[in-house]
Design a protein around this motif. Structure first.
Motif, PDB file in Angstrom:
ATOM      1  N   GLY A 240       0.823  -1.200   0.000  1.00 44.29           N
ATOM      2  CA  GLY A 240       0.000   0.000   0.000  1.00 44.29           C
ATOM      3  C   GLY A 240       0.858   1.251   0.000  1.00 44.29           C
ATOM      4  O   GLY A 240       0.539   2.252  -0.660  1.00 44.29           O
ATOM      5  N   GLY A 241       1.980   1.205   0.738  1.00 47.16           N
ATOM      6  CA  GLY A 241       2.905   2.338   0.741  1.00 47.16           C
ATOM      7  C   GLY A 241       3.509   2.584  -0.630  1.00 47.16           C
ATOM      8  O   GLY A 241       3.747   3.737  -1.014  1.00 47.16           O
ATOM      9  N   ARG A 242       3.740   1.521  -1.378  1.00 38.87           N
ATOM     10  CA  ARG A 242       4.277   1.670  -2.736  1.00 38.87           C
ATOM     11  C   ARG A 242       3.257   2.341  -3.655  1.00 38.87           C
ATOM     12  O   ARG A 242       3.601   3.209  -4.459  1.00 38.87           O
ATOM     13  CB  ARG A 242       4.669   0.299  -3.295  1.00 38.87           C
ATOM     14  N   LEU A 243       1.998   1.914  -3.527  1.00 39.58           N
ATOM     15  CA  LEU A 243       0.955   2.542  -4.335  1.00 39.58           C
ATOM     16  C   LEU A 243       0.788   4.000  -3.939  1.00 39.58           C
ATOM     17  O   LEU A 243       0.648   4.888  -4.797  1.00 39.58           O
ATOM     18  CB  LEU A 243      -0.360   1.767  -4.182  1.00 39.58           C
ATOM     19  N   VAL A 249      -0.162  10.091  -2.666  1.00 46.79           N
ATOM     20  CA  VAL A 249      -1.367  10.225  -1.856  1.00 46.79           C
ATOM     21  C   VAL A 249      -1.159   9.513  -0.527  1.00 46.79           C
ATOM     22  O   VAL A 249      -0.127   8.891  -0.286  1.00 46.79           O
ATOM     23  CB  VAL A 249      -2.601   9.620  -2.566  1.00 46.79           C
ATOM     24  N   VAL A 250      -2.170   9.583   0.328  1.00 49.63           N
ATOM     25  CA  VAL A 250      -2.225   8.824   1.570  1.00 49.63           C
ATOM     26  C   VAL A 250      -3.364   7.821   1.458  1.00 49.63           C
ATOM     27  O   VAL A 250      -4.473   8.181   1.032  1.00 49.63           O
ATOM     28  CB  VAL A 250      -2.462   9.744   2.781  1.00 49.63           C
ATOM     29  N   LEU A 251      -3.093   6.577   1.813  1.00 55.77           N
ATOM     30  CA  LEU A 251      -4.149   5.566   1.904  1.00 55.77           C
ATOM     31  C   LEU A 251      -4.556   5.455   3.364  1.00 55.77           C
ATOM     32  O   LEU A 251      -3.709   5.172   4.228  1.00 55.77           O
ATOM     33  CB  LEU A 251      -3.659   4.211   1.398  1.00 55.77           C
ATOM     34  N   ASP A 252      -5.826   5.694   3.644  1.00 55.05           N
ATOM     35  CA  ASP A 252      -6.323   5.636   5.013  1.00 55.05           C
ATOM     36  C   ASP A 252      -7.182   4.386   5.163  1.00 55.05           C
ATOM     37  O   ASP A 252      -8.256   4.283   4.552  1.00 55.05           O
ATOM     38  CB  ASP A 252      -7.131   6.887   5.345  1.00 55.05           C
ATOM     39  N   LEU A 253      -6.707   3.432   5.954  1.00 56.04           N
ATOM     40  CA  LEU A 253      -7.388   2.156   6.114  1.00 56.04           C
ATOM     41  C   LEU A 253      -8.479   2.247   7.178  1.00 56.04           C
ATOM     42  O   LEU A 253      -8.324   2.916   8.199  1.00 56.04           O
ATOM     43  CB  LEU A 253      -6.383   1.072   6.502  1.00 56.04           C
TER      44      LEU A 253
END
Length: 337
Positions: A240-243, A249-253
């Protein structure tokens, strides 16, 4: 008294290939298969996706695990196919052909090699990659078993779905499973007796040995307008950090979605005194599919929302958060101690 198993050292390369070739089937995209110096394969829309991956004994699998499970040639063949098909799936494509390199000691039983070839073909068909076939490869001798597979695929006229297209406001979604293979690995590395496992626990071991990537999901996501996508092979947080980095952007789970995934792993975590959430966040060999979609797009079948895409705030970096808070579980790193 049983006769000693026939080993590859007792056969010539040609004799061994004569045992393998009948197990491999030609597909629509293989114009010239095994037997010549190179294969000839079709590129249906004028472009070809290509990816390559390697499994090495005692690094990616063990022939005998601590709990007594013996890895079969079928397991290794299946897993080699699964992880490569998943890479094509993550681009929104479908696999059309494979080439396979198998290196092994001379003491390797011939029936292990035959089992390996059967696992390749069973993986292709049972995972739903009909139309893909083994176009050729290479046999070699070495001190340990190593398998390298290169896969070729097609986009069927579509654009590839990259890691770099996610934008703030997108929905983050998952197809397939997370943490099951990691739970299975923990059971294999434990002293828990294999025969004592319940069907649910044994299924987790099976996911580690024979993962089931959601192959229909990649092309479906592409058709539905996925903005970014990738295979989760090294863990949700690491991949997810790679994407997130590729898309800036930030991915918020969503912690509720993560708990739902973790709760399914409690039958294994209770045996080995582990936190199932760590498997969900750090385990990746299920080869689930992580994708982002515009908020107004209905998620295609097989996908479940697990979070959102947010803009990078002032003074922040791209990355992965859980309910807005930093997450610190790491995934798989091939070169870590």
């Amino acid at each position: 008294m049983d006769e000693p198993a026939l080993t590859v050292a007792a056969l010539s390369e040609a004799e061994l290939l004569e045992r393998i070739f009948p197990r491999l089937t030609d597909g629509d995209h293989v114009l010239l298969g095994p037997g010549d110096d190179a294969a000839v394969v079709a590129a249906p829309d004028g472009r070809a996706l290509i990816s390559i991956d390697t499994q090495t004994q005692d690094q990616d699998f063990r022939l005998e695990w601590r709990n007594g499970y013996r890895t079969t040639g079928f397991d290794v063949g299946w897993k080699a196919v699964a992880q490569n098909l998943s890479d094509i799936n993550a681009m929104g494509g479908r696999a059309t052909s494979l080439v396979v390199s198998l290196t092994m000691p001379g003491s390797t039983p011939v029936d292990w090699v035959e089992d390996f070839a059967d696992g390749l073909i069973a993986g292709i068909h049972e995972l739903g990659a009909d139309g893909c076939s083994v176009a050729g490869g290479d046999l070699g001798r070495g001190r340990e078993i190593a398998v390298t597979v290169a896969v070729i695929g097609t986009l069927d006229g579509r654009r590839p779905v990259l890691r770099s297209g996610a934008v703030a406001g997108d929905t983050l979604a998952l197809a397939g499973s997370l943490g099951r293979a990691a739970a299975g690995l923990a059971l294999l590395e434990s002293t828990v007796v294999l025969d004592s496992l319940s069907p649910l626990q044994r299924a987790l071991v099976d996911t580690q040995c024979r993962p089931v990537p959601p192959l229909p999901a990649g092309p479906e996501a592409a058709r539905a307008g996925a903005t970014a996508m990738m295979d989760v092979s090294d863990g949700l947080l690491r991949d997810g950090g790679r994407l997130a980095k590729a898309s800036a952007v930030v991915l918020d789970l969503d912690p509720v979605a993560l708990k739902t995934l973790a709760d399914q792993l409690v039958p294994a975590s209770s045996l080995v005194d582990a936190d199932p959430l760590d498997w969900v966040l750090g385990g990746g060999e299920d080869h689930g599919l992580l994708a982002t979609f515009p908020a107004d797009v209905q998620l295609p079948s097989g996908f479940t929302a697990i979070g959102s895409v947010q803009a990078v705030g002032a003074g922040e970096r791209s990355g992965v958060r859980i309910a807005g808070q930093p997450a610190d579980t790491v995934g798989w790193d091939h070169f870590a101690d």
